[in-house]
Design a protein around this motif. Structure first.
Motif, PDB file in Angstrom:
ATOM      1  N   HIS A  29       0.809  -1.220   0.000  1.00 47.76           N
ATOM      2  CA  HIS A  29       0.000   0.000   0.000  1.00 47.76           C
ATOM      3  C   HIS A  29       0.843   1.271   0.000  1.00 47.76           C
ATOM      4  N   LEU A  30       2.166   1.129   0.026  1.00 46.85           N
ATOM      5  CA  LEU A  30       3.021   2.310   0.103  1.00 46.85           C
ATOM      6  C   LEU A  30       2.750   3.290  -1.032  1.00 46.85           C
ATOM      7  N   GLY A  31       2.498   2.757  -2.214  1.00 40.26           N
ATOM      8  CA  GLY A  31       2.258   3.621  -3.354  1.00 40.26           C
ATOM      9  C   GLY A  31       1.058   4.539  -3.187  1.00 40.26           C
ATOM     10  N   GLU A  32       0.129   4.156  -2.322  1.00 43.21           N
ATOM     11  CA  GLU A  32      -1.051   4.988  -2.083  1.00 43.21           C
ATOM     12  C   GLU A  32      -0.721   6.203  -1.222  1.00 43.21           C
ATOM     13  N   ALA A  52      13.009  -5.783   7.751  1.00 45.72           N
ATOM     14  CA  ALA A  52      11.969  -5.005   7.067  1.00 45.72           C
ATOM     15  C   ALA A  52      12.465  -4.487   5.721  1.00 45.72           C
ATOM     16  N   LEU A  53      13.752  -4.177   5.635  1.00 48.52           N
ATOM     17  CA  LEU A  53      14.292  -3.685   4.366  1.00 48.52           C
ATOM     18  C   LEU A  53      14.177  -4.727   3.267  1.00 48.52           C
ATOM     19  N   GLU A  54      14.173  -6.006   3.631  1.00 41.72           N
ATOM     20  CA  GLU A  54      14.025  -7.054   2.619  1.00 41.72           C
ATOM     21  C   GLU A  54      12.715  -6.893   1.862  1.00 41.72           C
ATOM     22  N   ARG A  59      10.324  -2.201  -3.226  1.00 39.22           N
ATOM     23  CA  ARG A  59       9.163  -1.356  -3.545  1.00 39.22           C
ATOM     24  C   ARG A  59       9.533   0.121  -3.650  1.00 39.22           C
ATOM     25  N   LEU A  60      10.803   0.441  -3.453  1.00 39.71           N
ATOM     26  CA  LEU A  60      11.244   1.831  -3.533  1.00 39.71           C
ATOM     27  C   LEU A  60      11.902   2.102  -4.879  1.00 39.71           C
ATOM     28  N   ALA A  62      14.759   3.135  -7.470  1.00 36.95           N
ATOM     29  CA  ALA A  62      16.173   2.784  -7.397  1.00 36.95           C
ATOM     30  C   ALA A  62      17.014   3.916  -6.830  1.00 36.95           C
ATOM     31  N   ASP A  63      16.564   5.164  -6.995  1.00 36.40           N
ATOM     32  CA  ASP A  63      17.367   6.294  -6.522  1.00 36.40           C
ATOM     33  C   ASP A  63      16.993   6.758  -5.113  1.00 36.40           C
ATOM     34  N   ALA A  64      16.147   5.983  -4.405  1.00 35.23           N
ATOM     35  CA  ALA A  64      15.764   6.377  -3.039  1.00 35.23           C
ATOM     36  C   ALA A  64      16.990   6.391  -2.131  1.00 35.23           C
ATOM     37  N   THR A  65      17.012   7.355  -1.214  1.00 33.52           N
ATOM     38  CA  THR A  65      18.055   7.426  -0.201  1.00 33.52           C
ATOM     39  C   THR A  65      17.533   6.755   1.062  1.00 33.52           C
ATOM     40  N   VAL A  66      18.226   5.714   1.526  1.00 32.22           N
ATOM     41  CA  VAL A  66      17.724   4.917   2.642  1.00 32.22           C
ATOM     42  C   VAL A  66      18.731   4.949   3.787  1.00 32.22           C
TER      43      VAL A  66
END
Length: 254
Positions: A29-32, A52-54, A59-60, A62-66
Motif C-alpha cells: 500500500h506504500l504507493g497509495e 523489514a528492508l528485505e 518497492r522503492l 532505485a534512486d531512493a536514499t535509505v
C-alpha cells in the motif's frame, strides 16, 4: 523493557536467520501514500538486521536514499553486510531523529521496534522529521496466541520461566497513539502461518530477549522445555505458528 535492554547484542546471526519476515501485502500500500515527486528519503528506525528492508527496498525507486538506525553494533554489522547501499547509524531512533532537521524524510518506518521505544518521543520526532506529504509506518508480527494450541502454550512457557514476561506486553493501541500526532491512521492486517522444523523454532526462540531472560533464570532447562513442548505439537518434525501481522500507515502530522 527499555530500549537499552532490547539491543539483542550477540543474537544478530540467529535473529536474522530465524525471525519471521513481514507479509508482502503490508508493504503493497506504500504507493497509495508516498509522494510521487522528488527523490524519496527513507528511515528504518530500530532496523535490526534489516529484515523489514528485505520487503521494503524492492518497492522503492532505485534512486531512493535509505538510512537505518539501530542501537546494536551486532545488528548493524549483519544489516550492513546485507545492504551496503543503506547508510547505517548506531543509536536510538529517538535520538537520531532529534538530530535531523525538519522534513528530512518521506517515510519513517518502525518494524518490530516500536514497543521498545520511548513512543511519545519517537512519534513527536518522526512527525517533525517527516515531509508534510510523508508517511509514518509501524509494522509488527504478533504470534496469534488467541488461536490457542502451540502459540498459546509457548506463551504459557515464557510467562512461567521468563521473569517479568507477559504475552500482553504489546497490548497497547498503536492506532490511537499515532492518532495523537497524525491526522489519519489506517491499519492493514494479514493472517498467516509459519511452519518451522523443531530446530528452526528453537533457534528462533533463542533469538528473543524473553528466551534469553528465561535461560538466565533457569539455564538450559528452558530449551529442554521448549523441545518438550514442540514434541507435543509437531507433525512430521514441524510445528506451525499462526501470526497476525499489522501495518499502521499514519499521514499528515497535526
Amino acid at each position: 523493557m527499555s530500549t537499552s535492554e532490547a539491543k539483542f547484542d550477540g543474537l544478530a546471526n540467529n535473529y536474522d536467520q530465524a525471525r519471521p519476515r513481514y507479509p508482502a501485502e503490508l508493504f503493497q500500500h506504500l504507493g497509495e501514500y508516498l509522494p510521487t515527486a522528488g527523490r524519496l528519503r527513507v528511515l528504518d528506525a530500530g532496523a535490526g538486521t534489516g529484515i523489514a528492508l528485505e520487503g521494503l527496498l524492492p518497492r522503492l525507486p532505485a534512486d531512493a536514499t535509505v538510512h537505518a538506525v539501530d542501537i546494536s553494533t551486532d545488528m548493524i554489522r549483519v544489516g550492513r553486510e546485507k545492504f551496503p547501499q543503506v547508510e547505517w547509524h548506531e543509536g536510538t531512533a529517538e535520538e537520531y531523529l532529534a538530530s535531523c532537521p525538519p522534513a528530512s524524510f518521506d517515510l519513517v518506518l518502525a518494524a518490530q521496534s516500536y514497543q521498545w521505544m520511548d513512543r511519545a518521543a519517537y512519534l513527536r520526532e518522526a512527525a517533525r522529521c517527516l515531509d508534510p506529504a510523508g508517511v509514518c509506518l509501524v509494522i509488527q508480527n504478533n504470534r496469534d496466541h488467541a488461536a490457542g494450541g502451540f502459540a498459546s502454550d509457548y506463551e504459557d512457557l515464557l510467562e512461567e520461566l521468563s521473569p517479568g514476561y507477559s504475552r500482553s506486553y504489546r497490548s497497547f493501541d498503536i492506532a490511537a497513539e499515532l492518532g495523537k500526532v497524525f491526522t489519519r491512521v489506517e491499519r492493514r492486517a494479514a493472517h498467516w502461518n509459519q511452519t518451522l522444523t523443531v530446530d528452526e523454532f528453537v533457534t528462533m526462540s533463542s533469538s528473543s530477549t524473553q528466551a534469553q531472560r528465561a535461560v538466565a533464570a533457569v539455564g538450559p532447562a528452558f530449551y529442554a522445555r521448549v523441545r518438550k513442548l514442540c514434541a507435543l505439537h509437531e507433525a512430521g518434525g514441524r510445528v506451525e505458528l499462526p501470526y497476525v501481522s499489522e501495518a499502521f500507515y499514519a499521514v499528515r502530522p497535526l
